[in-house]
Design a protein around this motif. Structure first.
Motif, mmCIF file in Angstrom:
data_model
loop_
_atom_site.group_PDB
_atom_site.id
_atom_site.type_symbol
_atom_site.label_atom_id
_atom_site.label_comp_id
_atom_site.label_asym_id
_atom_site.label_seq_id
_atom_site.Cartn_x
_atom_site.Cartn_y
_atom_site.Cartn_z
ATOM 1 N N GLN A 15 -48.265 -9.030 70.392
ATOM 2 C CA GLN A 15 -47.682 -10.145 70.844
ATOM 3 C C GLN A 15 -48.529 -11.335 71.249
ATOM 4 O OE1 GLN A 15 -47.544 -6.547 72.235
ATOM 5 N NE2 GLN A 15 -45.683 -6.570 70.710
ATOM 6 N N GLY A 16 -49.641 -11.199 70.693
ATOM 7 C CA GLY A 16 -50.446 -12.274 70.689
ATOM 8 C C GLY A 16 -51.226 -12.226 69.401
ATOM 9 N N ASN B 29 -52.090 -15.296 81.736
ATOM 10 C CA ASN B 29 -50.874 -14.947 82.733
ATOM 11 C C ASN B 29 -51.499 -14.962 84.321
ATOM 12 O OD1 ASN B 29 -48.520 -14.520 81.290
ATOM 13 N ND2 ASN B 29 -49.654 -12.965 80.462
ATOM 14 N N GLU C 296 -56.517 -8.759 75.749
ATOM 15 C CA GLU C 296 -56.146 -9.561 74.464
ATOM 16 C C GLU C 296 -55.000 -10.498 74.575
ATOM 17 O OE1 GLU C 296 -56.894 -8.224 70.493
ATOM 18 O OE2 GLU C 296 -58.084 -6.745 71.157
ATOM 19 N N GLY C 297 -55.214 -11.778 74.704
ATOM 20 C CA GLY C 297 -54.139 -12.593 74.757
ATOM 21 C C GLY C 297 -53.246 -12.536 76.034
ATOM 22 N N GLY D 104 -49.249 -5.101 76.429
ATOM 23 C CA GLY D 104 -48.051 -5.346 75.242
ATOM 24 C C GLY D 104 -47.529 -3.901 74.798
ATOM 25 N N GLY E 294 -52.274 -6.326 80.336
ATOM 26 C CA GLY E 294 -51.371 -7.053 79.572
ATOM 27 C C GLY E 294 -51.568 -6.378 78.074
ATOM 28 N N SER F 56 -48.705 -4.854 87.478
ATOM 29 C CA SER F 56 -49.017 -6.190 87.358
ATOM 30 C C SER F 56 -50.610 -6.512 87.371
ATOM 31 C CB SER F 56 -48.394 -7.070 88.421
ATOM 32 O OG SER F 56 -48.859 -8.399 88.578
ATOM 33 N N MET F 57 -51.099 -7.385 86.579
ATOM 34 C CA MET F 57 -52.528 -7.939 86.551
ATOM 35 C C MET F 57 -52.502 -8.496 87.997
ATOM 36 S SD MET F 57 -52.396 -11.126 83.894
ATOM 37 C CE MET F 57 -51.992 -9.854 82.597
ATOM 38 N N ASP G 158 -49.083 -3.012 81.915
ATOM 39 C CA ASP G 158 -48.046 -4.296 81.455
ATOM 40 C C ASP G 158 -46.880 -4.316 82.017
ATOM 41 O OD1 ASP G 158 -48.099 -6.174 78.833
ATOM 42 O OD2 ASP G 158 -45.998 -6.141 79.516
ATOM 43 N N LEU G 159 -46.462 -5.649 82.547
ATOM 44 C CA LEU G 159 -45.526 -5.958 83.355
ATOM 45 C C LEU G 159 -44.202 -5.279 82.799
ATOM 46 C CD1 LEU G 159 -45.337 -7.396 86.163
ATOM 47 C CD2 LEU G 159 -44.879 -9.492 84.890
ATOM 48 N N PHE G 160 -43.904 -5.405 81.545
ATOM 49 C CA PHE G 160 -42.509 -5.195 80.932
ATOM 50 C C PHE G 160 -42.455 -3.547 80.664
ATOM 51 C CE2 PHE G 160 -42.910 -9.595 80.173
ATOM 52 C CZ PHE G 160 -41.562 -9.994 80.915
ATOM 53 N N GLN H 176 -53.543 -3.127 69.954
ATOM 54 C CA GLN H 176 -55.378 -3.229 70.029
ATOM 55 C C GLN H 176 -55.672 -1.993 70.870
ATOM 56 O OE1 GLN H 176 -53.246 -5.455 71.733
ATOM 57 N NE2 GLN H 176 -53.501 -4.372 73.625
ATOM 58 N N PHE I 55 -42.140 -2.707 76.865
ATOM 59 C CA PHE I 55 -43.216 -2.697 76.045
ATOM 60 C C PHE I 55 -44.388 -1.380 76.330
ATOM 61 C CE2 PHE I 55 -44.051 -7.590 76.125
ATOM 62 C CZ PHE I 55 -42.944 -7.695 75.146
#
Ligand code: SAH
Length: 257
Positions: free
Chosen positions: A26-27, A126, A121-122, A56, A54, A104-105, A76-78, A60, A81
């Motif tokens: 995703q990044g 956010n 990573e990436g 994803g 985050g 959530s971060m 991760d928020l989603f 990684q 994922f």
């Protein structure tokens, strides 16, 4: 604002999620880069606790797990994922040590001073680079490490088009020395920084998206939001090709003091 330079947060999250669920990353990044960043981190053992923020779908995270001992929690928020993350961990027989959770971060579910390593990573953009470094620090043990990749300027000056694009998408983008200074001010010893090679963008991030874009447009034919989103992705790819001498992703590795 034209459709081409809408930033990602202005699109429908479900569509973005669906799109990115179909690609491995995703990044920008690569297995080699994750391993290189890991090489700067000392003292990991079977007792270590690592967070990947985050995360994803976790490409990684699985690389980290295959190259270090210890337990890893991906956040991760989603939920989509995280479901893919946990099935990836299962397929690779890593379920005992690697777990994805929805969270959530901005409000991480860790105890103070419980982590040996924070990875991201990436994704730190956010919350914002400085804010993330400052707020996440409390979860690290003294002597623990943080390793994050973040979009950065390579030069002090740059052409207007790319400057305006990033000022709209992520105004916190800055030069490498300024980011290193922010890391130091947030209470970390800057241990290493390195620029991600171009293949992290072209081969591992953009190329796999091309067939996904075709299928996505077919599925959502006539959906203006979906079409705008793809146009935005293609604009970003074209900007990278044109202006990659001026910006890119950089890994920043720091040690909590
Ligand atoms: N680390 C992965 C994903 C990077 S994309 C990779 O390199 O492939 C950024 C990720 O941050 C996405 O998965 C997105 O869902 C996640 N994200 C966005 N806002 C977040 C938040 N507030 N808390 C946790 N994760 C978030």
């Amino acid at each position: 604002m034209s459709d081409e330079n809408k930033s990602i947060h202005q699109f429908d999250f479900n569509l973005i999620c669906e799109y990115y669920s179909n690609v491995e990353r995703q990044g920008p990044g690569s297995t080699e880069v994750t391993i290189k960043a890991l090489s700067f981190i000392e003292n990991l053992s079977t007792a270590s606790y690592i967070a990947d923020i985050g995360c994803g779908t976790g490409s990684q995270t699985m690389v980290i797990a295959q190259h270090t001992p210890g337990k890893i929690t991906g956040v991760d928020l989603f939920p989509d994922f995280i479901n893919l993350f946990n099935s990836n961990a299962d397929k690779l027989n890593l379920k005992e040590r690697v777990k994805g959770i929805v969270g959530s971060m901005h409000n991480l579910p860790f105890q103070h001073e419980e982590l040996d390593l924070i990875w991201s990573e990436g994704a730190i953009y956010n919350i914002g680079f400085e804010r993330g470094l400052n707020e996440w620090r409390k979860f690290l043990k003294t002597g623990g490490y943080i390793a994050v990749s973040e979009v950065s300027w390579f030069t002090d000056e740059r052409p207007n088009e790319i400057d305006e694009f990033w000022m709209d998408a992520y105004p916190e983008i800055d030069t490498i020395p300024n980011k290193v200074e922010q890391m130091q001010k947030a209470g970390y010893i800057p241990v290493a920084t390195f620029i991600l090679p171009e293949n992290c963008w072209i081969e591992h991030f953009y190329a796999p998206q091309v067939p996904v874009q075709e299928a996505f447009l077919k599925k959502h034919v006539g959906n203006k939001v979906a079409e705008d989103f793809i146009a935005n992705q293609q604009y970003e790819m074209q900007l990278y090709d044109q202006y990659k001498a001026f910006y890119g992703y950089v890994f920043y590795i720091g040690k909590k003091i």
